[in-house]
Design a protein around this motif. Structure first.
Motif, PDB file in Angstrom:
ATOM      1  N   ALA A 101       0.858  -1.200   0.000  1.00 29.40           N
ATOM      2  CA  ALA A 101       0.000   0.000   0.000  1.00 29.40           C
ATOM      3  C   ALA A 101       0.887   1.241   0.000  1.00 29.40           C
ATOM      4  O   ALA A 101       0.966   1.963   0.998  1.00 29.40           O
ATOM      5  CB  ALA A 101      -0.929  -0.018   1.208  1.00 29.40           C
ATOM      6  N   PRO A 102       1.588   1.496  -1.115  1.00 25.82           N
ATOM      7  CA  PRO A 102       2.585   2.574  -1.151  1.00 25.82           C
ATOM      8  C   PRO A 102       2.009   3.974  -0.958  1.00 25.82           C
ATOM      9  O   PRO A 102       2.748   4.895  -0.586  1.00 25.82           O
ATOM     10  CB  PRO A 102       3.212   2.427  -2.543  1.00 25.82           C
ATOM     11  N   ASN A 103       0.729   4.148  -1.165  1.00 30.00           N
ATOM     12  CA  ASN A 103       0.125   5.484  -1.035  1.00 30.00           C
ATOM     13  C   ASN A 103      -0.491   5.723   0.345  1.00 30.00           C
ATOM     14  O   ASN A 103      -1.056   6.790   0.587  1.00 30.00           O
ATOM     15  CB  ASN A 103      -0.944   5.680  -2.109  1.00 30.00           C
ATOM     16  N   ASP A 104      -0.380   4.752   1.222  1.00 27.53           N
ATOM     17  CA  ASP A 104      -0.955   4.883   2.564  1.00 27.53           C
ATOM     18  C   ASP A 104       0.071   5.557   3.479  1.00 27.53           C
ATOM     19  O   ASP A 104       1.063   4.940   3.877  1.00 27.53           O
ATOM     20  CB  ASP A 104      -1.339   3.500   3.111  1.00 27.53           C
ATOM     21  N   GLN A 105      -0.153   6.827   3.811  1.00 31.11           N
ATOM     22  CA  GLN A 105       0.800   7.583   4.616  1.00 31.11           C
ATOM     23  C   GLN A 105       0.912   7.041   6.044  1.00 31.11           C
ATOM     24  O   GLN A 105       1.966   7.133   6.670  1.00 31.11           O
ATOM     25  CB  GLN A 105       0.392   9.063   4.657  1.00 31.11           C
ATOM     26  N   GLY A 106      -0.192   6.490   6.538  1.00 29.30           N
ATOM     27  CA  GLY A 106      -0.150   5.928   7.887  1.00 29.30           C
ATOM     28  C   GLY A 106       0.836   4.781   7.997  1.00 29.30           C
ATOM     29  O   GLY A 106       1.610   4.703   8.954  1.00 29.30           O
ATOM     30  N   MET A 107       0.844   3.909   6.997  1.00 33.57           N
ATOM     31  CA  MET A 107       1.766   2.774   7.011  1.00 33.57           C
ATOM     32  C   MET A 107       3.204   3.241   6.840  1.00 33.57           C
ATOM     33  O   MET A 107       4.116   2.710   7.469  1.00 33.57           O
ATOM     34  CB  MET A 107       1.375   1.769   5.938  1.00 33.57           C
ATOM     35  N   SER A 108       3.410   4.246   6.005  1.00 34.64           N
ATOM     36  CA  SER A 108       4.764   4.802   5.841  1.00 34.64           C
ATOM     37  C   SER A 108       5.267   5.395   7.156  1.00 34.64           C
ATOM     38  O   SER A 108       6.434   5.237   7.517  1.00 34.64           O
ATOM     39  CB  SER A 108       4.755   5.881   4.750  1.00 34.64           C
ATOM     40  N   GLY A 109       4.361   6.058   7.887  1.00 32.26           N
ATOM     41  CA  GLY A 109       4.735   6.634   9.176  1.00 32.26           C
ATOM     42  C   GLY A 109       5.115   5.572  10.192  1.00 32.26           C
ATOM     43  O   GLY A 109       6.064   5.744  10.973  1.00 32.26           O
ATOM     44  N   LEU A 110       4.377   4.459  10.190  1.00 34.77           N
ATOM     45  CA  LEU A 110       4.699   3.358  11.109  1.00 34.77           C
ATOM     46  C   LEU A 110       6.091   2.801  10.818  1.00 34.77           C
ATOM     47  O   LEU A 110       6.864   2.515  11.738  1.00 34.77           O
ATOM     48  CB  LEU A 110       3.656   2.247  10.974  1.00 34.77           C
ATOM     49  N   LEU A 111       6.421   2.664   9.537  1.00 34.48           N
ATOM     50  CA  LEU A 111       7.744   2.174   9.159  1.00 34.48           C
ATOM     51  C   LEU A 111       8.832   3.141   9.608  1.00 34.48           C
ATOM     52  O   LEU A 111       9.850   2.723  10.180  1.00 34.48           O
ATOM     53  CB  LEU A 111       7.809   1.968   7.650  1.00 34.48           C
ATOM     54  N   GLU A 112       8.627   4.421   9.386  1.00 31.00           N
ATOM     55  CA  GLU A 112       9.624   5.419   9.778  1.00 31.00           C
ATOM     56  C   GLU A 112       9.851   5.417  11.282  1.00 31.00           C
ATOM     57  O   GLU A 112      10.999   5.491  11.752  1.00 31.00           O
ATOM     58  CB  GLU A 112       9.175   6.808   9.312  1.00 31.00           C
ATOM     59  N   ASN A 113       8.761   5.330  12.058  1.00 32.50           N
ATOM     60  CA  ASN A 113       8.893   5.312  13.513  1.00 32.50           C
ATOM     61  C   ASN A 113       9.664   4.088  13.993  1.00 32.50           C
ATOM     62  O   ASN A 113      10.503   4.184  14.898  1.00 32.50           O
ATOM     63  CB  ASN A 113       7.508   5.340  14.170  1.00 32.50           C
ATOM     64  N   ALA A 114       9.373   2.934  13.398  1.00 31.76           N
ATOM     65  CA  ALA A 114      10.072   1.707  13.792  1.00 31.76           C
ATOM     66  C   ALA A 114      11.553   1.792  13.444  1.00 31.76           C
ATOM     67  O   ALA A 114      12.412   1.368  14.229  1.00 31.76           O
ATOM     68  CB  ALA A 114       9.433   0.499  13.108  1.00 31.76           C
ATOM     69  N   LEU A 115      11.866   2.347  12.277  1.00 34.62           N
ATOM     70  CA  LEU A 115      13.270   2.505  11.885  1.00 34.62           C
ATOM     71  C   LEU A 115      13.989   3.456  12.835  1.00 34.62           C
ATOM     72  O   LEU A 115      15.148   3.226  13.209  1.00 34.62           O
ATOM     73  CB  LEU A 115      13.358   3.017  10.449  1.00 34.62           C
ATOM     74  N   ASP A 116      13.314   4.537  13.248  1.00 32.97           N
ATOM     75  CA  ASP A 116      13.906   5.484  14.197  1.00 32.97           C
ATOM     76  C   ASP A 116      14.230   4.789  15.513  1.00 32.97           C
ATOM     77  O   ASP A 116      15.305   4.988  16.094  1.00 32.97           O
ATOM     78  CB  ASP A 116      12.957   6.655  14.462  1.00 32.97           C
ATOM     79  N   GLN A 117      13.307   3.971  16.006  1.00 33.74           N
ATOM     80  CA  GLN A 117      13.540   3.259  17.262  1.00 33.74           C
ATOM     81  C   GLN A 117      14.687   2.270  17.119  1.00 33.74           C
ATOM     82  O   GLN A 117      15.510   2.121  18.029  1.00 33.74           O
ATOM     83  CB  GLN A 117      12.281   2.512  17.688  1.00 33.74           C
TER      84      GLN A 117
END
Length: 245
Positions: A101-117
């Motif tokens: 779901a490349p256009n789903d900003q919510g999923m992109s945000g979850l990935l970014e947060n996990a990578l930050d952690q």
């Protein structure tokens, strides 16, 4: 015998907080149609609200097995894995969700947060090791690194009580056993390594230093409760080790 009806029937009580009723409906839908990915996903959501993460994970994994392109199931799997500190697995789940779901900003945000952690934990360890090298006589840095490794509510990815213990011992020695917060790290590390008798002794030192008063970041009542927990854990440990007649 209509599986979709049982699945839909589960949605209303789930929204009303009647989780046992909802779960029973989803399980009946799955019994009638074992290939029903949506029902597995809905079951996982209900199990999350019921506070059963291991069963929740199993439901999402089954939904994904049945329907590999189920983006929401991948995302929800990543969320629960993150809550358990399994950041490497969570990142993999979020990456798959974003791919699907490349256009789903919510999923992109979850990935970014996990990578930050994931990056921040390793970075913090490296920063503290550098600080120890620069100020080897400062107990603060060893204590912070020890707590990072032993904090019960910390990042499970770097949780390592065995690495924490020598750092905590050295920090206590450098502080000349006068800092209650540094002693607390040692007590927690000792307990996590099964050294409960010594943990009790250290916790008693903490209470003596506190002298009945709260300290910044530490309440006297909490310190007393910790001592009681260690005593009960030691009693349970000794009972388990005692040979049965």
């Amino acid at each position: 015998d209509l599986a979709i009806a049982h699945n839909n029937l589960g949605n209303a009580p789930s929204e009303q907080g009647k989780l046992d009723e909802a779960i029973a409906a989803y399980r009946e839908a799955i019994r009638l149609n074992p290939e029903y990915a949506d029902a597995q996903y809905n079951l996982g959501v209900a199990l999350r609200m019921q506070g059963k993460p291991d069963e929740e994970i199993a439901a999402y994994r089954e939904a994904i097995r049945l329907e590999p392109n189920f983006a929401r199931a991948h995302a929800n799997l990543g969320i629960v894995l993150t809550s358990q500190g399994k950041l490497v697995e969570a990142v993999a789940a979020f990456r798959e969700a974003v791919r699907l779901a490349p256009n789903d900003q919510g999923m992109s945000g979850l990935l970014e947060n996990a990578l930050d952690q994931l990056v921040s934990a390793d970075d913090r360890v490296a920063e503290l090791r550098d600080a120890i090298s620069e100020e080897p006589e400062n107990p603060k840095w060893r204590n912070e690194l020890a707590w990072l490794f032993v904090d019960p509510a910390g990042d499970a990815l770097i949780h390592d009580p065995k690495r924490a213990l020598p750092l905590a011992r050295t920090a206590v020695d450098l502080s000349k056993r006068r800092n209650a917060n540094i002693l607390k790290t040692l007590a927690v590390a000792l307990a996590a390594n099964g050294e409960l008798r010594e943990a009790i002794g250290v916790q008693a030192e903490i209470l003596k230093l506190m002298n009945g008063k709260d300290l910044p970041g530490m309440k006297f009542a909490d310190a007393e409760a910790a001592l009681e927990r260690y005593r009960k854990a030691l009693a349970a440990q000794e009972k388990q080790e005692k040979p049965s007649k």
